[in-house]
Design a protein around this motif. Structure first.
Motif, PDB file in Angstrom:
ATOM      1  N   HIS A 276       0.831  -1.203   0.000  1.00 29.13           N
ATOM      2  CA  HIS A 276       0.000   0.000   0.000  1.00 29.13           C
ATOM      3  C   HIS A 276       0.870   1.260   0.000  1.00 29.13           C
ATOM      4  O   HIS A 276       0.599   2.211  -0.737  1.00 29.13           O
ATOM      5  CB  HIS A 276      -0.940   0.000   1.204  1.00 29.13           C
ATOM      6  CG  HIS A 276      -1.871   1.165   1.210  1.00 29.13           C
ATOM      7  ND1 HIS A 276      -1.546   2.361   1.812  1.00 29.13           N
ATOM      8  CD2 HIS A 276      -3.090   1.323   0.670  1.00 29.13           C
ATOM      9  CE1 HIS A 276      -2.537   3.206   1.646  1.00 29.13           C
ATOM     10  NE2 HIS A 276      -3.496   2.607   0.962  1.00 29.13           N
ATOM     11  N   GLY A 277       1.920   1.275   0.804  1.00 29.10           N
ATOM     12  CA  GLY A 277       2.809   2.430   0.854  1.00 29.10           C
ATOM     13  C   GLY A 277       3.475   2.706  -0.482  1.00 29.10           C
ATOM     14  O   GLY A 277       3.580   3.861  -0.913  1.00 29.10           O
ATOM     15  N   TYR A 278       3.914   1.650  -1.142  1.00 32.35           N
ATOM     16  CA  TYR A 278       4.526   1.790  -2.470  1.00 32.35           C
ATOM     17  C   TYR A 278       3.524   2.406  -3.444  1.00 32.35           C
ATOM     18  O   TYR A 278       3.842   3.353  -4.167  1.00 32.35           O
ATOM     19  CB  TYR A 278       4.989   0.419  -2.964  1.00 32.35           C
ATOM     20  CG  TYR A 278       5.485   0.418  -4.384  1.00 32.35           C
ATOM     21  CD1 TYR A 278       6.792   0.769  -4.679  1.00 32.35           C
ATOM     22  CD2 TYR A 278       4.641   0.077  -5.437  1.00 32.35           C
ATOM     23  CE1 TYR A 278       7.264   0.784  -5.988  1.00 32.35           C
ATOM     24  CE2 TYR A 278       5.093   0.085  -6.740  1.00 32.35           C
ATOM     25  CZ  TYR A 278       6.400   0.438  -7.013  1.00 32.35           C
ATOM     26  OH  TYR A 278       6.850   0.452  -8.308  1.00 32.35           O
ATOM     27  N   LEU A 279       2.323   1.862  -3.453  1.00 35.02           N
ATOM     28  CA  LEU A 279       1.305   2.358  -4.381  1.00 35.02           C
ATOM     29  C   LEU A 279       0.878   3.786  -4.047  1.00 35.02           C
ATOM     30  O   LEU A 279       0.662   4.597  -4.948  1.00 35.02           O
ATOM     31  CB  LEU A 279       0.087   1.428  -4.356  1.00 35.02           C
ATOM     32  CG  LEU A 279       0.332   0.032  -4.922  1.00 35.02           C
ATOM     33  CD1 LEU A 279      -0.814  -0.896  -4.556  1.00 35.02           C
ATOM     34  CD2 LEU A 279       0.552   0.084  -6.418  1.00 35.02           C
ATOM     35  N   ALA A 280       0.766   4.110  -2.758  1.00 36.79           N
ATOM     36  CA  ALA A 280       0.324   5.444  -2.345  1.00 36.79           C
ATOM     37  C   ALA A 280       1.296   6.540  -2.782  1.00 36.79           C
ATOM     38  O   ALA A 280       0.898   7.693  -2.937  1.00 36.79           O
ATOM     39  CB  ALA A 280       0.128   5.481  -0.831  1.00 36.79           C
TER      40      ALA A 280
ATOM     41  N   HIS B 145      -7.183   6.609  -2.736  1.00 36.25           N
ATOM     42  CA  HIS B 145      -8.273   5.679  -3.025  1.00 36.25           C
ATOM     43  C   HIS B 145      -7.818   4.588  -4.000  1.00 36.25           C
ATOM     44  O   HIS B 145      -8.106   3.402  -3.797  1.00 36.25           O
ATOM     45  CB  HIS B 145      -9.479   6.433  -3.593  1.00 36.25           C
ATOM     46  CG  HIS B 145     -10.640   5.550  -3.902  1.00 36.25           C
ATOM     47  ND1 HIS B 145     -11.440   5.019  -2.920  1.00 36.25           N
ATOM     48  CD2 HIS B 145     -11.113   5.092  -5.085  1.00 36.25           C
ATOM     49  CE1 HIS B 145     -12.365   4.262  -3.487  1.00 36.25           C
ATOM     50  NE2 HIS B 145     -12.195   4.296  -4.797  1.00 36.25           N
ATOM     51  N   THR B 146      -7.108   4.977  -5.035  1.00 35.50           N
ATOM     52  CA  THR B 146      -6.610   4.007  -6.013  1.00 35.50           C
ATOM     53  C   THR B 146      -5.590   3.073  -5.374  1.00 35.50           C
ATOM     54  O   THR B 146      -5.586   1.869  -5.640  1.00 35.50           O
ATOM     55  CB  THR B 146      -6.001   4.732  -7.231  1.00 35.50           C
ATOM     56  OG1 THR B 146      -7.009   5.586  -7.805  1.00 35.50           O
ATOM     57  CG2 THR B 146      -5.513   3.750  -8.282  1.00 35.50           C
ATOM     58  N   ALA B 147      -4.732   3.615  -4.509  1.00 36.13           N
ATOM     59  CA  ALA B 147      -3.746   2.779  -3.809  1.00 36.13           C
ATOM     60  C   ALA B 147      -4.452   1.712  -2.978  1.00 36.13           C
ATOM     61  O   ALA B 147      -4.042   0.550  -2.966  1.00 36.13           O
ATOM     62  CB  ALA B 147      -2.843   3.636  -2.934  1.00 36.13           C
ATOM     63  N   GLU B 148      -5.514   2.094  -2.286  1.00 35.71           N
ATOM     64  CA  GLU B 148      -6.291   1.142  -1.484  1.00 35.71           C
ATOM     65  C   GLU B 148      -6.889   0.050  -2.368  1.00 35.71           C
ATOM     66  O   GLU B 148      -6.808  -1.138  -2.059  1.00 35.71           O
ATOM     67  CB  GLU B 148      -7.400   1.879  -0.730  1.00 35.71           C
ATOM     68  CG  GLU B 148      -8.238   1.007   0.166  1.00 35.71           C
ATOM     69  CD  GLU B 148      -7.504   0.569   1.412  1.00 35.71           C
ATOM     70  OE1 GLU B 148      -7.842  -0.518   1.920  1.00 35.71           O
ATOM     71  OE2 GLU B 148      -6.601   1.277   1.864  1.00 35.71           O
TER      72      GLU B 148
END
Length: 72
Positions: A29-33, A39-42
């Protein structure tokens, strides 16, 4: 001791994909955020538990169905 060994030793049961997901969710999640909105990261991080591995393409040499042919 790896995370896999710790998880396996703590409960005396095989490690499941859910265990791996739980162990790495915050990192994923941290990488994506850092790359997309929150919202997209989640959504993307949650999607990793739904489809953990890609399916092999048809005819790509993936697992065979049924017994192997015998040589004569």
């Amino acid at each position: 001791m790896t995370g896999h060994e710790a998880a396996q030793g703590a409960t005396s049961r095989p490690v499941t994909l859910l265990d791996v997901f739980d162990q790495h969710y915050r990192d994923v999640h941290g990488y994506l955020a850092r790359r997309v909105d929150a919202h997209t990261a989640e959504d993307l991080a949650s999607e990793t538990s739904r489809r953990p591995t890609p399916r092999p393409a048809s005819g790509s040499g993936g697992p065979r169905r049924g017994p192997r042919p015998t040589r004569r």
